[in-house]
Design a protein around this motif. Structure first.
Motif, PDB file in Angstrom:
ATOM      1  N   ALA A  28       1.129  -1.135  -0.273  1.00 33.24           N
ATOM      2  CA  ALA A  28       0.308  -0.493   0.170  1.00 33.24           C
ATOM      3  C   ALA A  28       0.730   1.143   0.031  1.00 33.24           C
ATOM      4  O   ALA A  28       0.701   1.975  -0.910  1.00 33.24           O
ATOM      5  N   ARG A  29       2.283   1.186   0.602  1.00 31.96           N
ATOM      6  CA  ARG A  29       2.926   2.050   0.815  1.00 31.96           C
ATOM      7  C   ARG A  29       3.314   2.390  -1.059  1.00 31.96           C
ATOM      8  O   ARG A  29       3.755   3.706  -1.093  1.00 31.96           O
ATOM      9  N   THR A  32       1.524   3.891  -2.921  1.00 33.51           N
ATOM     10  CA  THR A  32       1.070   5.527  -3.140  1.00 33.51           C
ATOM     11  C   THR A  32       2.321   6.046  -2.851  1.00 33.51           C
ATOM     12  O   THR A  32       2.243   7.448  -3.924  1.00 33.51           O
ATOM     13  N   LYS A  35       1.794   6.615  -6.815  1.00 31.14           N
ATOM     14  CA  LYS A  35       0.499   7.302  -7.378  1.00 31.14           C
ATOM     15  C   LYS A  35       1.240   8.710  -8.602  1.00 31.14           C
ATOM     16  O   LYS A  35       0.582   9.391  -8.848  1.00 31.14           O
ATOM     17  N   ARG A  88      -3.904   3.148 -15.290  1.00 36.13           N
ATOM     18  CA  ARG A  88      -5.009   3.389 -14.893  1.00 36.13           C
ATOM     19  C   ARG A  88      -5.221   2.268 -14.090  1.00 36.13           C
ATOM     20  O   ARG A  88      -6.051   1.628 -13.071  1.00 36.13           O
ATOM     21  N   TYR A  91      -3.768  -0.272 -12.493  1.00 33.83           N
ATOM     22  CA  TYR A  91      -3.184   0.694 -10.460  1.00 33.83           C
ATOM     23  C   TYR A  91      -4.362   0.277 -10.161  1.00 33.83           C
ATOM     24  O   TYR A  91      -4.740  -0.299  -8.710  1.00 33.83           O
ATOM     25  N   VAL A  95      -4.951  -2.007  -6.307  1.00 34.25           N
ATOM     26  CA  VAL A  95      -5.816  -0.921  -5.297  1.00 34.25           C
ATOM     27  C   VAL A  95      -6.275  -2.081  -4.959  1.00 34.25           C
ATOM     28  O   VAL A  95      -7.027  -2.219  -4.041  1.00 34.25           O
ATOM     29  N   VAL A  99      -7.347  -3.854  -1.287  1.00 29.50           N
ATOM     30  CA  VAL A  99      -8.374  -3.716  -0.581  1.00 29.50           C
ATOM     31  C   VAL A  99      -9.010  -4.605   0.013  1.00 29.50           C
ATOM     32  O   VAL A  99      -9.843  -5.215   1.387  1.00 29.50           O
ATOM     33  N   ILE A 102      -7.658  -6.779   3.087  1.00 28.74           N
ATOM     34  CA  ILE A 102      -7.951  -5.651   4.249  1.00 28.74           C
ATOM     35  C   ILE A 102      -8.599  -7.294   4.902  1.00 28.74           C
ATOM     36  O   ILE A 102      -7.872  -6.713   6.309  1.00 28.74           O
TER      37      ILE A 102
ATOM     38  N   LEU B  54      -3.759   4.004   4.083  1.00 32.05           N
ATOM     39  CA  LEU B  54      -2.912   4.769   2.954  1.00 32.05           C
ATOM     40  C   LEU B  54      -4.103   3.795   1.722  1.00 32.05           C
ATOM     41  O   LEU B  54      -4.431   4.602   1.108  1.00 32.05           O
ATOM     42  N   LEU B  55      -4.798   2.662   2.262  1.00 33.33           N
ATOM     43  CA  LEU B  55      -5.713   2.637   0.717  1.00 33.33           C
ATOM     44  C   LEU B  55      -7.278   3.150   0.984  1.00 33.33           C
ATOM     45  O   LEU B  55      -8.206   3.697   0.081  1.00 33.33           O
ATOM     46  N   LYS B  57      -7.142   6.985   1.671  1.00 29.39           N
ATOM     47  CA  LYS B  57      -6.413   7.629   0.447  1.00 29.39           C
ATOM     48  C   LYS B  57      -7.054   7.456  -1.095  1.00 29.39           C
ATOM     49  O   LYS B  57      -7.404   7.801  -1.643  1.00 29.39           O
ATOM     50  N   LEU B  58      -6.021   6.340  -1.181  1.00 25.20           N
ATOM     51  CA  LEU B  58      -6.159   5.699  -2.304  1.00 25.20           C
ATOM     52  C   LEU B  58      -7.748   5.638  -3.146  1.00 25.20           C
ATOM     53  O   LEU B  58      -7.160   5.575  -4.477  1.00 25.20           O
ATOM     54  N   THR B  59      -8.444   4.649  -1.818  1.00 26.99           N
ATOM     55  CA  THR B  59      -9.537   4.410  -3.359  1.00 26.99           C
ATOM     56  C   THR B  59     -10.112   6.198  -3.254  1.00 26.99           C
ATOM     57  O   THR B  59     -10.831   6.361  -4.270  1.00 26.99           O
ATOM     58  N   GLU B  61      -9.258   9.137  -3.124  1.00 30.26           N
ATOM     59  CA  GLU B  61      -8.480  10.282  -4.322  1.00 30.26           C
ATOM     60  C   GLU B  61      -8.205   9.035  -6.252  1.00 30.26           C
ATOM     61  O   GLU B  61      -6.567   8.047  -5.920  1.00 30.26           O
ATOM     62  N   PRO B  62      -8.630   8.318  -6.496  1.00 28.50           N
ATOM     63  CA  PRO B  62      -8.086   7.734  -7.884  1.00 28.50           C
ATOM     64  C   PRO B  62      -7.125   7.948  -8.636  1.00 28.50           C
ATOM     65  O   PRO B  62      -7.384   9.871  -8.663  1.00 28.50           O
TER      66      PRO B  62
END
Lengths: 144, 88
Positions: A28-29, A32, A35, A88, A91, A95, A99, A102, B54-55, B57-59, B61-62
């Motif tokens: 996740a880092r 980030t 991005k 996109r 990516y 993500v 998710v 989690i 972190l996730l 924030k990522l989801t 703001e895609p």
């Protein structure tokens, strides 16, 4: 799976556990950090596309000529728009995989495969952009 | 994080990154990803962030959709043509 790969993944998992950081957090880092590089690529492509259209319009002497020249400029950038869209999509899938992880069933290897795809697609985008004289920054260790 | 560990990790990441430039194809890409993940680990350890935050924030703001940006741009260029040369 190849034994070397299994040993490396097990060693990485053990190290992460010892550090108190999960593989999910590390990915996740990394996502980030990646991005801003992708957002910058988006902005640079659109910026170059706009400049190409404006200079085409500036050089035209009639509305028809300007429209035709602007459309030609747009068409030249279509491959880059397509290549960025593939990055996109890759990516977003990466993500989404994280998710889903989690809740505790994070598949680090599958997610790493999706991360690889992001890198590969981004390299394809950079190559396509380079062929048009547009330099997109590489994803370096410093970024990630 | 202890400085020695940080330096060792960053060195390993940089080493992988350097080697990756000499290795073509998927293997090189794998080495680059390894370097990237080491960078992610160092930052995660330094910042103490959680995967959830972190996730989120990522989801939230895609990544921007470039086709939307291009459409807005095209409309602006069409208006510019009309302003400059009059309606077609």
């Amino acid at each position: 799976m190849r034994p070397t790969r299994t040993i490396l993944i097990a060693a990485a998992a053990a190290y992460l556990a010892a550090c108190g950081v999960s593989a999910l957090t590390v990915q996740a880092r990394t996502a980030t950090a990646a991005k801003p590089v992708l957002v910058q690529a988006h902005e640079e492509i659109l910026g170059a596309r706009e400049r190409a259209q404006r200079s085409a319009v500036d050089a035209a002497t009639s509305a028809a000529e300007a429209t035709e020249a602007a459309q030609a400029a747009r068409a030249r950038f279509d491959p880059l728009l397509g290549a960025y869209s593939l990055v996109r999509v890759a990516y977003t899938e990466w993500v989404e995989e994280m998710v889903r992880g989690i809740d505790g069933d994070f598949d680090a290897e599958r997610a790493a495969g999706l991360a690889m795809r992001v890198l590969a697609r981004y390299e394809e985008l950079r190559t396509a952009a380079g062929q048009m004289g547009l330099e997109l920054r590489p994803m370096n260790m410093g970024d990630l | 994080m202890r400085d020695e560990v940080r330096v060792a990790l960053m060195g390993a990441g940089q080493g992988l990154r350097t080697i990756s430039t000499m290795v073509p194809g998927p293997a090189g890409m794998g080495l680059r990803l390894g370097a990237a993940l080491i960078g992610g680990l160092v930052t995660a350890l330094d910042k103490g962030e959680t995967a959830e935050s972190l996730l989120q924030k990522l989801t939230g703001e895609p990544l921007p959709d470039i086709n939307e940006g291009a459409s807005a741009q095209d409309e602006a260029i069409d208006r510019l043509i009309e302003e400059r040369f009059g309606p077609q």
